[in-house]
Scaffold this active site. Structure first.
Site, PDB file in Angstrom:
ATOM      1  N   GLY A   1      -3.288  -5.450  -5.698  1.00 28.24           N
ATOM      2  CA  GLY A   1      -3.560  -5.812  -4.306  1.00 28.24           C
ATOM      3  C   GLY A   1      -4.782  -6.708  -4.161  1.00 28.24           C
ATOM      4  O   GLY A   1      -4.780  -7.665  -3.385  1.00 28.24           O
TER       5      GLY A   1
ATOM      6  N   HIS B   1       0.645   0.679  -7.463  1.00 31.64           N
ATOM      7  CA  HIS B   1       0.122   2.052  -7.584  1.00 31.64           C
ATOM      8  C   HIS B   1      -0.034   2.758  -6.241  1.00 31.64           C
ATOM      9  O   HIS B   1      -0.426   3.930  -6.191  1.00 31.64           O
ATOM     10  CB  HIS B   1      -1.188   2.080  -8.378  1.00 31.64           C
ATOM     11  CG  HIS B   1      -2.409   1.616  -7.645  1.00 31.64           C
ATOM     12  ND1 HIS B   1      -3.310   2.499  -7.115  1.00 31.64           N
ATOM     13  CD2 HIS B   1      -2.882   0.379  -7.367  1.00 31.64           C
ATOM     14  CE1 HIS B   1      -4.306   1.819  -6.552  1.00 31.64           C
ATOM     15  NE2 HIS B   1      -4.063   0.524  -6.693  1.00 31.64           N
TER      16      HIS B   1
ATOM     17  N   CYS C   1     -19.701   6.437   1.480  1.00 29.48           N
ATOM     18  CA  CYS C   1     -20.880   7.226   1.152  1.00 29.48           C
ATOM     19  C   CYS C   1     -20.898   7.736  -0.275  1.00 29.48           C
ATOM     20  O   CYS C   1     -21.940   8.159  -0.764  1.00 29.48           O
ATOM     21  CB  CYS C   1     -21.003   8.428   2.084  1.00 29.48           C
ATOM     22  SG  CYS C   1     -21.406   7.946   3.758  1.00 29.48           S
TER      23      CYS C   1
ATOM     24  N   SER D   1       0.878  -3.744  -3.904  1.00 28.73           N
ATOM     25  CA  SER D   1       0.334  -3.184  -5.136  1.00 28.73           C
ATOM     26  C   SER D   1       1.132  -1.954  -5.547  1.00 28.73           C
ATOM     27  O   SER D   1       1.315  -1.025  -4.757  1.00 28.73           O
ATOM     28  CB  SER D   1      -1.128  -2.797  -4.903  1.00 28.73           C
ATOM     29  OG  SER D   1      -1.667  -2.217  -6.060  1.00 28.73           O
TER      30      SER D   1
END
Ligand SMILES: *Cc1c(COP(=O)(O)O)cnc(C)c1O
Length: 397
Positions: free
Chosen positions: A74, A204, A328, A202
Site C-alpha cells: 500500500g 496483507h 502514542c 495491499s
C-alpha cells in the site's frame, strides 16, 4: 502471567494469511522459482502465474488486466500514484487536493511534495470523518493536477462517498486517486462506475501476504515511474517480480471479493454486539466515526479520563490484541490526526481504542472482551487523577 488464548482484534493493522492463499503461494517459492524475464519453461510458468493474478485483481476491481501494476504494498502504491502524477503533470500545475485524515503513506508523501514546490490542500472532514463533495469542488483550481481521497479510513472506519467525489474530479478532468487499502474485501469496488483513475491496495489487509500490493492505473493516465531499473511491469515498475506474493495477492483478492455481503453480515453482527455492549457497559465512552457508513469490522471508541496505551497494555495481558487511534506507541503522545480532524478534543483522543474484527473472531471473543474491557477501564479510571477530579485536563506524564 500472560494469557494463553489470543483474541485478535487488529485486522486493520494486518491479517493472517488464509491457508488456501499460503498453499497457492508455496510452489512459487520452491518449484516455480524461475525469473519471469527468462525464456525457459519454468520462467514461463512464473510469467503465467503473474498474468493469472493480474486478471484476478482486475476482475475484483472492474478493471482491465493491463491497468494493474504490482508493487511492494500500500505504501509504495500511494507513493507511486501521488509522486508519479505530480511529477508527470508539473508543467500543467502544482496543486494537489487530499484530506486531513489520510494514512501517513499519503500525508507524508504530500508533505514531501510541498517541500518540492507543490501546494497541497488538506480537505477537512465532518464530525463523522466524512469529506464533503462540495468542499472538494470548491477547492479545485486551474492548477489542480491530482485529487487523492481514501476510500475507507483505517482508524475510524468511515467510508467516503467515492463515486461522487470521483465524478467531481472527472468533470474537471483531474486524475482521481483513492487509497483503498482498507476497502478491498469490505466494499464492492468498480473503478469504472466509481470514476476512479488510480487505486492503491495491499494484500496483507485482506488475508494475503505482506510486502505485496497493486496500483490500478486507468488506461491513458499520465504518470511517471517511481522505481527505475529493468523493464518489468510494462516498463513502469522495475524489479524482479515477487511471484509468490503476487500469486498470494491474486488468490486472496479473489477469495475476499467472492461474497462480500455474506462476509460482512457475519462480521457486522459480531461488531455491532461488541460495540453496543461496550457503549452500554462503560460510561463516558464515545463512538468515533460514522454510525452506519463504516467498515463492517471497525470499532473506535474514546474513553474519557484514561490513556489508550494503558488500555492496550492491560488488554495485552489478557491476550487481546488491539490498537489505539493515536501514534502514542512511539512514546510521543502525539494525538491521532484523524480524531483531531473530526473535532475530538486532544485529551479525549488520547483515550481511544480501535478494535477491528475479522474472519477469526467468534461470539466467544465478543463475550470475553465485554467481560474484560469494562473492568480494565474501571481500574484505570480508579488510578487516574483526572477521573477523580473529572476536570478534563490532559494527563501528560
Ligand atoms: C495499511 C495501510 C497502508 C499501507 O499499506 P502497506 O501495505 O502496509 O504499506 C496504506 N493505507 C491504508 C489506509 C492502510 O490501512
Amino acid at each position: 502471567m500472560g494469557a494463553t488464548r489470543i483474541i485478535y482484534l487488529d485486522h486493520s493493522a494486518t491479517t493472517y494469511v488464509k491457508p488456501e492463499v499460503a498453499n497457492a503461494m508455496a510452489p512459487y517459492h520452491t518449484e516455480h522459482f524461475g525469473n519471469p524475464s527468462s525464456i525457459y519453461r519454468i520462467a514461463r510458468d512464473s510469467k503465467k502465474a503473474i498474468d493469472a493474478a493480474r486478471a484476478q485483481v482486475a476482475a475484483a476491481l472492474g478493471a482491465e488486466p493491463d491497468e494493474i501494476y504490482f508493487t511492494s504494498g500500500g505504501s509504495e502504491s500511494d507513493n507511486w500514484a501521488i509522486k508519479g502524477i505530480a511529477f508527470a503533470n508539473r508543467k500543467k500545475g502544482n496543486h494537489i487536493i487530499t484530506t486531513a485524515i489520510e494514512h501517513h503513506a499519503v500525508i507524508h508523501t504530500c508533505q514531501y511534495l510541498e517541500k518540492q514546490g507543490f501546494a497541497v490542500t488538506y480537505l477537512p472532514v465532518d464530525e463523522f470523518g466524512l469529506v464533503s463533495p462540495a468542499a472538494l469542488e470548491a477547492a479545485i483550481t486551474e492548477q489542480t493536477i491530482l485529487v487523492s481521497i481514501m476510500y475507507a479510513n483505517n482508524e475510524i472506519g468511515t467510508i467516503e462517498p467515492i463515486a461522487e467525489l470521483g465524478a467531481i474530479a472527472r468533470k474537471h478532468k483531474i486524475p482521481f486517486h483513492t487509497d483503498a487499502v482498507q476497502a478491498v474485501g469490505n466494499v464492492a469496488i468498480d473503478v469504472k462506475a466509481q470514476n476512479i483513475d488510480l487505486l492503491s491496495l495491499s494484500a496483507h489487509k485482506f488475508y494475503g501476504p505482506k510486502g505485496v500490493g497493486a496500483l490500478y492505473i486507468r488506461k491513458g493516465t499520465k504518470i511517471d515511474t517511481l522505481i527505475h531499473g529493468g523493464g518489468q511491469e510494462r516498463r513502469r515498475r522495475a524489479g524482479t517480480e515477487n511471484i509468490a506474493g503476487i500469486v498470494g495477492l491474486g488468490k486472496a483478492i479473489a477469495l475476499a471479493t467472492a461474497d462480500i455481503e455474506g462476509h460482512n453480515a457475519r462480521i457486522r453482527a459480531l461488531r455491532d454486539r461488541l460495540m453496543q455492549g461496550i457503549l452500554a457497559k462503560i460510561p463516558h465512552a464515545r463512538l468515533n466515526g460514522h454510525p452506519e457508513k463504516r467498515l463492517p469490522g471497525n470499532i473506535n471508541i474514546s474513553f474519557e479520563f484514561i490513556e489508550g496505551e494503558s488500555i492496550l497494555l492491560w488488554l495485552d495481558d489478557e491476550g487481546i490484541c488491539a490498537s489505539t487511534g493515536s501514534a502514542c506507541t512511539s512514546g510521543s503522545l502525539e494525538p491521532s490526526h484523524v480524531l483531531l480532524a473530526t473535532g475530538l478534543p486532544v485529551e479525549i483522543s488520547h483515550g481511544s481504542l480501535r478494535l477491528t474484527l475479522g474472519d477469526v473472531n467468534t461470539d466467544a471473543d465478543v463475550d470475553f472482551v465485554l467481560e474484560v474491557l469494562p473492568k480494565v477501564v474501571t481500574r484505570l479510571r480508579e488510578m487516574s487523577p483526572l477521573y477523580k477530579g473529572k476536570d478534563g485536563g490532559c494527563n501528560v506524564q
